[in-house]
Design a protein around this motif. Structure first.
Motif, PDB file in Angstrom:
ATOM      1  N   TYR A 134      -2.216   6.954 -11.681  1.00  0.00           N
ATOM      2  CA  TYR A 134      -1.946   6.102 -10.529  1.00  0.00           C
ATOM      3  C   TYR A 134      -0.979   4.998 -10.912  1.00  0.00           C
ATOM      4  N   PHE A 135      -0.160   4.650  -9.942  1.00  0.00           N
ATOM      5  CA  PHE A 135       0.823   3.588 -10.115  1.00  0.00           C
ATOM      6  C   PHE A 135       0.447   2.428  -9.218  1.00  0.00           C
ATOM      7  N   LEU A 136       0.391   1.247  -9.794  1.00  0.00           N
ATOM      8  CA  LEU A 136       0.090   0.027  -9.041  1.00  0.00           C
ATOM      9  C   LEU A 136       1.367  -0.799  -8.889  1.00  0.00           C
ATOM     10  N   PRO A 137       1.738  -1.153  -7.674  1.00  0.00           N
ATOM     11  CA  PRO A 137       2.955  -1.932  -7.468  1.00  0.00           C
ATOM     12  C   PRO A 137       2.795  -3.416  -7.790  1.00  0.00           C
ATOM     13  N   ALA A 138       1.565  -3.859  -8.029  1.00  0.00           N
ATOM     14  CA  ALA A 138       1.309  -5.267  -8.345  1.00  0.00           C
ATOM     15  C   ALA A 138       0.017  -5.375  -9.137  1.00  0.00           C
ATOM     16  N   ASP A 139      -0.160  -6.485  -9.846  1.00  0.00           N
ATOM     17  CA  ASP A 139      -1.414  -6.743 -10.556  1.00  0.00           C
ATOM     18  C   ASP A 139      -2.554  -6.859  -9.551  1.00  0.00           C
ATOM     19  N   GLY A 140      -3.764  -6.520  -9.988  1.00  0.00           N
ATOM     20  CA  GLY A 140      -4.914  -6.697  -9.112  1.00  0.00           C
ATOM     21  C   GLY A 140      -6.136  -5.966  -9.615  1.00  0.00           C
ATOM     22  N   GLY A 187      -4.662  -2.355  -0.628  1.00  0.00           N
ATOM     23  CA  GLY A 187      -4.749  -1.096   0.092  1.00  0.00           C
ATOM     24  C   GLY A 187      -5.547  -0.038  -0.637  1.00  0.00           C
ATOM     25  N   THR A 188      -5.724   1.093   0.022  1.00  0.00           N
ATOM     26  CA  THR A 188      -6.516   2.198  -0.493  1.00  0.00           C
ATOM     27  C   THR A 188      -5.727   3.497  -0.351  1.00  0.00           C
ATOM     28  N   LYS A 189      -5.805   4.342  -1.373  1.00  0.00           N
ATOM     29  CA  LYS A 189      -5.210   5.681  -1.339  1.00  0.00           C
ATOM     30  C   LYS A 189      -6.286   6.674  -1.747  1.00  0.00           C
ATOM     31  N   SER A 190      -6.177   7.897  -1.233  1.00  0.00           N
ATOM     32  CA  SER A 190      -7.130   8.931  -1.630  1.00  0.00           C
ATOM     33  C   SER A 190      -6.428  10.276  -1.755  1.00  0.00           C
ATOM     34  N   ILE A 191      -6.991  11.131  -2.593  1.00  0.00           N
ATOM     35  CA  ILE A 191      -6.514  12.498  -2.764  1.00  0.00           C
ATOM     36  C   ILE A 191      -7.733  13.410  -2.836  1.00  0.00           C
ATOM     37  N   HIS A 192      -7.531  14.688  -2.620  1.00  0.00           N
ATOM     38  CA  HIS A 192      -8.627  15.628  -2.834  1.00  0.00           C
ATOM     39  C   HIS A 192      -8.373  16.371  -4.143  1.00  0.00           C
ATOM     40  N   MET A 193      -9.462  16.680  -4.821  1.00  0.00           N
ATOM     41  CA  MET A 193      -9.422  17.399  -6.081  1.00  0.00           C
ATOM     42  C   MET A 193     -10.356  18.594  -5.937  1.00  0.00           C
ATOM     43  N   VAL A 225       0.820  -1.205   0.000  1.00  0.00           N
ATOM     44  CA  VAL A 225       0.000   0.000   0.000  1.00  0.00           C
ATOM     45  C   VAL A 225       0.859   1.261   0.000  1.00  0.00           C
ATOM     46  N   ASP A 226       2.026   1.220   0.626  1.00  0.00           N
ATOM     47  CA  ASP A 226       2.878   2.405   0.667  1.00  0.00           C
ATOM     48  C   ASP A 226       3.528   2.700  -0.680  1.00  0.00           C
ATOM     49  N   ARG A 227       3.422   1.791  -1.639  1.00  0.00           N
ATOM     50  CA  ARG A 227       3.984   1.999  -2.965  1.00  0.00           C
ATOM     51  C   ARG A 227       2.934   2.422  -3.986  1.00  0.00           C
TER      52      ARG A 227
END
Length: 89
Positions: free
Chosen positions: A22-28, A79-85, A2-4
């Motif tokens: 967005y960058f994914l560190p693994a398939d999924g 994992g989950t990541k979020s940003i504000h726009m 998740v940190d990646r």
């Protein structure tokens, strides 16, 4: 993993549309959603299996969307990541 995960949008603030990167560190499986300031889902941008690496998606708010803060949330199996726009009209 998740940190990646990386998530950003350009431009921000935006008017008619924004590019979400967005960058994914693994398939999924990926779900990329946009929520308004009240926490209500306003768009389901991506819902698909994707491979590791850099991806691009575009968000174009509805013509009736109001100016303000929106949240872009990337849900993955690891994992989950979020940003504000910020939408400006």
């Amino acid at each position: 993993l998740v940190d990646r995960i990386q998530l950003s949008n350009i431009p921000n603030p935006f008017g008619s549309a924004t590019e979400i990167r967005y960058f994914l560190p693994a398939d999924g499986h990926v779900r990329l959603k946009v929520y308004n300031a009240l926490g209500l889902e306003v768009s389901d941008v991506v819902d698909a299996a994707q491979g590791r690496g850099l991806h691009f998606a575009y968000y174009q708010p509805s013509p009736t969307a109001r100016s303000g803060i929106y949240y872009c949330v990337l849900h993955t199996e690891y994992g989950t990541k979020s940003i504000h726009m910020i939408l400006t009209r």
